[in-house]
Design an enzyme around this catalytic site. Structure first.
Site, PDB file in Angstrom:
ATOM      1  N   LYS A 123      50.609  47.627 -15.103  1.00 48.11           N
ATOM      2  CA  LYS A 123      49.681  48.883 -15.521  1.00 48.11           C
ATOM      3  C   LYS A 123      48.830  48.012 -17.048  1.00 48.11           C
ATOM      4  O   LYS A 123      47.748  47.912 -16.945  1.00 48.11           O
ATOM      5  CB  LYS A 123      50.421  49.927 -16.182  1.00 48.11           C
ATOM      6  CG  LYS A 123      51.233  50.651 -15.265  1.00 48.11           C
ATOM      7  CD  LYS A 123      51.646  51.782 -15.615  1.00 48.11           C
ATOM      8  CE  LYS A 123      52.839  51.599 -16.605  1.00 48.11           C
ATOM      9  NZ  LYS A 123      53.999  50.739 -16.142  1.00 48.11           N
TER      10      LYS A 123
ATOM     11  N   ARG B 204      53.780  60.424 -18.728  1.00 48.17           N
ATOM     12  CA  ARG B 204      55.228  60.197 -18.141  1.00 48.17           C
ATOM     13  C   ARG B 204      55.884  61.335 -17.536  1.00 48.17           C
ATOM     14  O   ARG B 204      57.019  61.320 -17.083  1.00 48.17           O
ATOM     15  CB  ARG B 204      55.900  59.446 -19.350  1.00 48.17           C
ATOM     16  CG  ARG B 204      55.580  58.019 -19.291  1.00 48.17           C
ATOM     17  CD  ARG B 204      56.370  57.067 -18.698  1.00 48.17           C
ATOM     18  NE  ARG B 204      57.011  55.864 -19.120  1.00 48.17           N
ATOM     19  CZ  ARG B 204      56.504  54.876 -19.670  1.00 48.17           C
ATOM     20  NH1 ARG B 204      55.342  54.725 -20.261  1.00 48.17           N
ATOM     21  NH2 ARG B 204      57.173  53.788 -19.844  1.00 48.17           N
TER      22      ARG B 204
ATOM     23  N   ARG C 201      58.804  37.831 -17.591  1.00 50.30           N
ATOM     24  CA  ARG C 201      57.667  38.361 -18.603  1.00 50.30           C
ATOM     25  C   ARG C 201      57.815  38.084 -19.911  1.00 50.30           C
ATOM     26  O   ARG C 201      59.031  38.221 -20.541  1.00 50.30           O
ATOM     27  CB  ARG C 201      57.582  39.841 -18.276  1.00 50.30           C
ATOM     28  CG  ARG C 201      56.596  40.540 -19.477  1.00 50.30           C
ATOM     29  CD  ARG C 201      55.954  41.857 -19.244  1.00 50.30           C
ATOM     30  NE  ARG C 201      57.138  42.765 -19.647  1.00 50.30           N
ATOM     31  CZ  ARG C 201      56.927  44.172 -19.661  1.00 50.30           C
ATOM     32  NH1 ARG C 201      55.671  44.394 -19.126  1.00 50.30           N
ATOM     33  NH2 ARG C 201      57.886  45.089 -19.752  1.00 50.30           N
TER      34      ARG C 201
ATOM     35  N   ARG D 216      60.460  41.245 -24.528  1.00 51.56           N
ATOM     36  CA  ARG D 216      60.790  42.546 -24.921  1.00 51.56           C
ATOM     37  C   ARG D 216      62.322  42.849 -25.025  1.00 51.56           C
ATOM     38  O   ARG D 216      62.716  42.603 -23.845  1.00 51.56           O
ATOM     39  CB  ARG D 216      59.766  43.426 -24.307  1.00 51.56           C
ATOM     40  CG  ARG D 216      58.517  43.862 -24.817  1.00 51.56           C
ATOM     41  CD  ARG D 216      57.685  44.449 -23.790  1.00 51.56           C
ATOM     42  NE  ARG D 216      58.264  46.012 -23.218  1.00 51.56           N
ATOM     43  CZ  ARG D 216      57.643  46.851 -22.379  1.00 51.56           C
ATOM     44  NH1 ARG D 216      56.108  46.492 -22.282  1.00 51.56           N
ATOM     45  NH2 ARG D 216      58.080  47.766 -22.043  1.00 51.56           N
TER      46      ARG D 216
ATOM     47  N   ARG E  60      65.473  52.006 -16.984  1.00 51.36           N
ATOM     48  CA  ARG E  60      63.998  52.489 -17.025  1.00 51.36           C
ATOM     49  C   ARG E  60      63.267  53.150 -15.532  1.00 51.36           C
ATOM     50  O   ARG E  60      62.813  54.053 -15.485  1.00 51.36           O
ATOM     51  CB  ARG E  60      63.059  51.356 -17.727  1.00 51.36           C
ATOM     52  CG  ARG E  60      63.121  51.039 -19.157  1.00 51.36           C
ATOM     53  CD  ARG E  60      62.744  49.731 -19.372  1.00 51.36           C
ATOM     54  NE  ARG E  60      61.450  49.557 -19.246  1.00 51.36           N
ATOM     55  CZ  ARG E  60      60.743  48.378 -19.232  1.00 51.36           C
ATOM     56  NH1 ARG E  60      61.498  47.271 -19.429  1.00 51.36           N
ATOM     57  NH2 ARG E  60      59.401  48.441 -19.245  1.00 51.36           N
TER      58      ARG E  60
HETATM   59  P1  AP5 Z   1      52.692  44.453 -16.824  1.00 57.32           P
HETATM   60  O1  AP5 Z   1      51.520  44.323 -16.727  1.00 57.32           O
HETATM   61  O2  AP5 Z   1      53.176  44.087 -18.134  1.00 57.32           O
HETATM   62  O3  AP5 Z   1      53.348  45.621 -16.524  1.00 57.32           O
HETATM   63  P2  AP5 Z   1      53.422  47.287 -16.931  1.00 57.32           P
HETATM   64  O4  AP5 Z   1      53.425  48.258 -15.827  1.00 57.32           O
HETATM   65  O5  AP5 Z   1      52.396  47.368 -18.064  1.00 57.32           O
HETATM   66  O6  AP5 Z   1      54.790  47.174 -17.326  1.00 57.32           O
HETATM   67  P3  AP5 Z   1      55.564  47.775 -18.816  1.00 57.32           P
HETATM   68  O7  AP5 Z   1      57.019  47.369 -18.749  1.00 57.32           O
HETATM   69  O8  AP5 Z   1      54.765  47.675 -20.041  1.00 57.32           O
HETATM   70  O9  AP5 Z   1      55.652  49.152 -18.309  1.00 57.32           O
HETATM   71  P4  AP5 Z   1      56.480  50.357 -19.018  1.00 57.32           P
HETATM   72  O10 AP5 Z   1      55.719  51.654 -18.466  1.00 57.32           O
HETATM   73  O11 AP5 Z   1      57.965  50.452 -18.590  1.00 57.32           O
HETATM   74  O12 AP5 Z   1      56.375  50.207 -20.416  1.00 57.32           O
HETATM   75  P5  AP5 Z   1      55.843  50.840 -21.789  1.00 57.32           P
HETATM   76  O13 AP5 Z   1      55.390  49.845 -22.749  1.00 57.32           O
HETATM   77  O14 AP5 Z   1      54.613  51.891 -21.145  1.00 57.32           O
HETATM   78  O15 AP5 Z   1      53.242  43.369 -15.589  1.00 57.32           O
HETATM   79  C1  AP5 Z   1      54.515  42.931 -15.706  1.00 57.32           C
HETATM   80  C2  AP5 Z   1      54.825  41.600 -15.376  1.00 57.32           C
HETATM   81  O16 AP5 Z   1      54.118  41.216 -14.206  1.00 57.32           O
HETATM   82  C3  AP5 Z   1      54.110  40.604 -16.458  1.00 57.32           C
HETATM   83  O17 AP5 Z   1      54.768  39.444 -16.620  1.00 57.32           O
HETATM   84  C4  AP5 Z   1      52.580  40.304 -15.793  1.00 57.32           C
HETATM   85  O18 AP5 Z   1      52.138  38.804 -16.049  1.00 57.32           O
HETATM   86  C5  AP5 Z   1      53.132  40.263 -14.259  1.00 57.32           C
HETATM   87  N1  AP5 Z   1      52.088  40.639 -13.390  1.00 57.32           N
HETATM   88  C6  AP5 Z   1      51.292  41.596 -13.491  1.00 57.32           C
HETATM   89  N2  AP5 Z   1      50.505  41.981 -12.138  1.00 57.32           N
HETATM   90  C7  AP5 Z   1      51.123  40.786 -11.484  1.00 57.32           C
HETATM   91  C8  AP5 Z   1      50.813  40.488 -10.060  1.00 57.32           C
HETATM   92  N3  AP5 Z   1      49.584  41.159  -9.431  1.00 57.32           N
HETATM   93  N4  AP5 Z   1      51.579  39.670  -9.328  1.00 57.32           N
HETATM   94  C9  AP5 Z   1      52.358  38.942  -9.945  1.00 57.32           C
HETATM   95  N5  AP5 Z   1      52.675  39.085 -11.358  1.00 57.32           N
HETATM   96  C10 AP5 Z   1      51.998  40.088 -11.950  1.00 57.32           C
HETATM   97  O19 AP5 Z   1      57.193  51.881 -22.087  1.00 57.32           O
HETATM   98  C11 AP5 Z   1      58.131  51.240 -22.720  1.00 57.32           C
HETATM   99  C12 AP5 Z   1      59.164  52.264 -23.411  1.00 57.32           C
HETATM  100  O20 AP5 Z   1      58.466  53.142 -24.439  1.00 57.32           O
HETATM  101  C13 AP5 Z   1      59.546  53.276 -22.226  1.00 57.32           C
HETATM  102  O21 AP5 Z   1      60.703  52.727 -21.828  1.00 57.32           O
HETATM  103  C14 AP5 Z   1      59.660  54.731 -23.385  1.00 57.32           C
HETATM  104  O22 AP5 Z   1      60.875  54.447 -24.098  1.00 57.32           O
HETATM  105  C15 AP5 Z   1      58.787  54.635 -24.116  1.00 57.32           C
HETATM  106  N6  AP5 Z   1      57.369  55.318 -23.653  1.00 57.32           N
HETATM  107  C16 AP5 Z   1      56.062  54.526 -23.414  1.00 57.32           C
HETATM  108  N7  AP5 Z   1      55.178  55.612 -23.193  1.00 57.32           N
HETATM  109  C17 AP5 Z   1      55.873  56.954 -22.971  1.00 57.32           C
HETATM  110  C18 AP5 Z   1      55.514  58.113 -22.825  1.00 57.32           C
HETATM  111  N8  AP5 Z   1      54.335  58.595 -22.424  1.00 57.32           N
HETATM  112  N9  AP5 Z   1      56.426  59.136 -22.909  1.00 57.32           N
HETATM  113  C19 AP5 Z   1      57.875  58.784 -23.247  1.00 57.32           C
HETATM  114  N10 AP5 Z   1      58.351  57.727 -23.651  1.00 57.32           N
HETATM  115  C20 AP5 Z   1      57.177  56.694 -23.627  1.00 57.32           C
END
Ligand code: AP5
Length: 222
Positions: free
Chosen positions: A20, A95, A132, A165, A176
């Site tokens: 994402k 979410r 990552r 992270r 997660r």
């Molecule tokens: P990346 O693009 O970083 O993936 P992502 O989907 O953004 O992953 P996140 O871990 O950031 O998602 P998340 O939803 O768990 O975390 P968030 O920060 O929102 O890609 C991943 C890896 O793959 C990278 O190394 C990239 O280079 C590689 N890659 C990408 N595309 C590729 C491809 N096509 N081929 C190969 N490699 C590729 O949330 C973190 C925490 O915050 C949550 O656990 C929760 O506690 C809290 N939180 C956040 N939002 C909310 C909400 N709305 N409600 C409640 N709690 C929340």
């Protein structure tokens, strides 16, 4: 080049690590609208030791969702900023069903909404997150194999050091994923009932995924 229509809201759904943030970063540049990641906003609060950050940190480190009321206040504050008038990309929000309902209740009718579900299997996600690194300055994601930085250990965009992270530890990643399947995946049904919803397979190169998303946004804009 595709330009965002007035008030395009693009929602990127998908499990942790599906890509994402990677796609949202590129799309934000292409469409010239902000990329709003609730995870990045929370991490900024944790870094700044704000009261929200202090409250959120325990949930995040344990792989749990931060309570809806805290998220909604933070999100509404951000999307009310002037740079969001022409639209924005939501990464990691909503979410829960409660977040989606509260958000859509507030959203006007004059927006073009598109929701994409980025699909990837749990096993590939665990592998990807193990390799990552993210920028400690601007949060840009990197991957040791598939998208390494030009200079080892530094961000291509802002030159800040790359870090792991704390929630990318395998145990926390699995938690997660479990939380995603129980609390967030039901949103796929919620959004698939709307007109502008598409599932996008993400087990392929970043640019192929991007191309499919841009083609889809052209269709939505018509
Ligand atoms: P990346 O693009 O970083 O993936 P992502 O989907 O953004 O992953 P996140 O871990 O950031 O998602 P998340 O939803 O768990 O975390 P968030 O920060 O929102 O890609 C991943 C890896 O793959 C990278 O190394 C990239 O280079 C590689 N890659 C990408 N595309 C590729 C491809 N096509 N081929 C190969 N490699 C590729 O949330 C973190 C925490 O915050 C949550 O656990 C929760 O506690 C809290 N939180 C956040 N939002 C909310 C909400 N709305 N409600 C409640 N709690 C929340």
């Amino acid at each position: 080049m595709l330009q965002a229509q007035a008030t395009l809201v693009l929602i990127l759904l998908g499990p942790p690590g599906a890509g994402k943030g990677t796609q949202a970063g590129i799309l934000a540049k292409t469409l010239q609208i902000p990329h709003i990641s609730t995870g990045d906003l929370l991490r900024l609060n944790v870094k700044g030791e704000t009261s929200l950050g202090k409250e959120a940190q325990g949930y995040m480190n344990g792989g749990k969702l931060v309570p809806d009321d805290l998220i909604l206040d933070m999100l509404f504050d951000r999307v009310g900023a002037p740079d969001c008038e022409k639209g924005y990309i939501l990464d990691g929000f909503p979410r829960t069903l409660a977040q989606a309902e509260a958000y859509h209740k507030r959203l006007g009718n004059d927006v073009k909404l598109a929701a994409l579900n980025l699909e990837l299997s749990d096993d590939v996600i665990v592998e990807r997150l193990e390799k990552r690194f993210v920028c400690s300055g601007c949060s840009a994601p990197y991957h040791l194999i598939t998208s390494p930085p030009q200079k080892e250990g530094s961000c291509d965009r802002c030159n800040s050091p790359l870090v792991k992270r704390t929630d990318d530890d395998e145990k926390v990643v699995r938690k997660r994923l479990a939380v995603y399947h129980s609390q967030t995946a039901p949103l796929i049904t919620y959004y698939s009932k709307g007109q502008s919803f598409k599932g996008v397979s993400c087990n392929r190169p970043i640019n192929d995924i991007l191309e499919e998303i841009l083609d889809y946004l052209q269709e939505v804009a018509r």
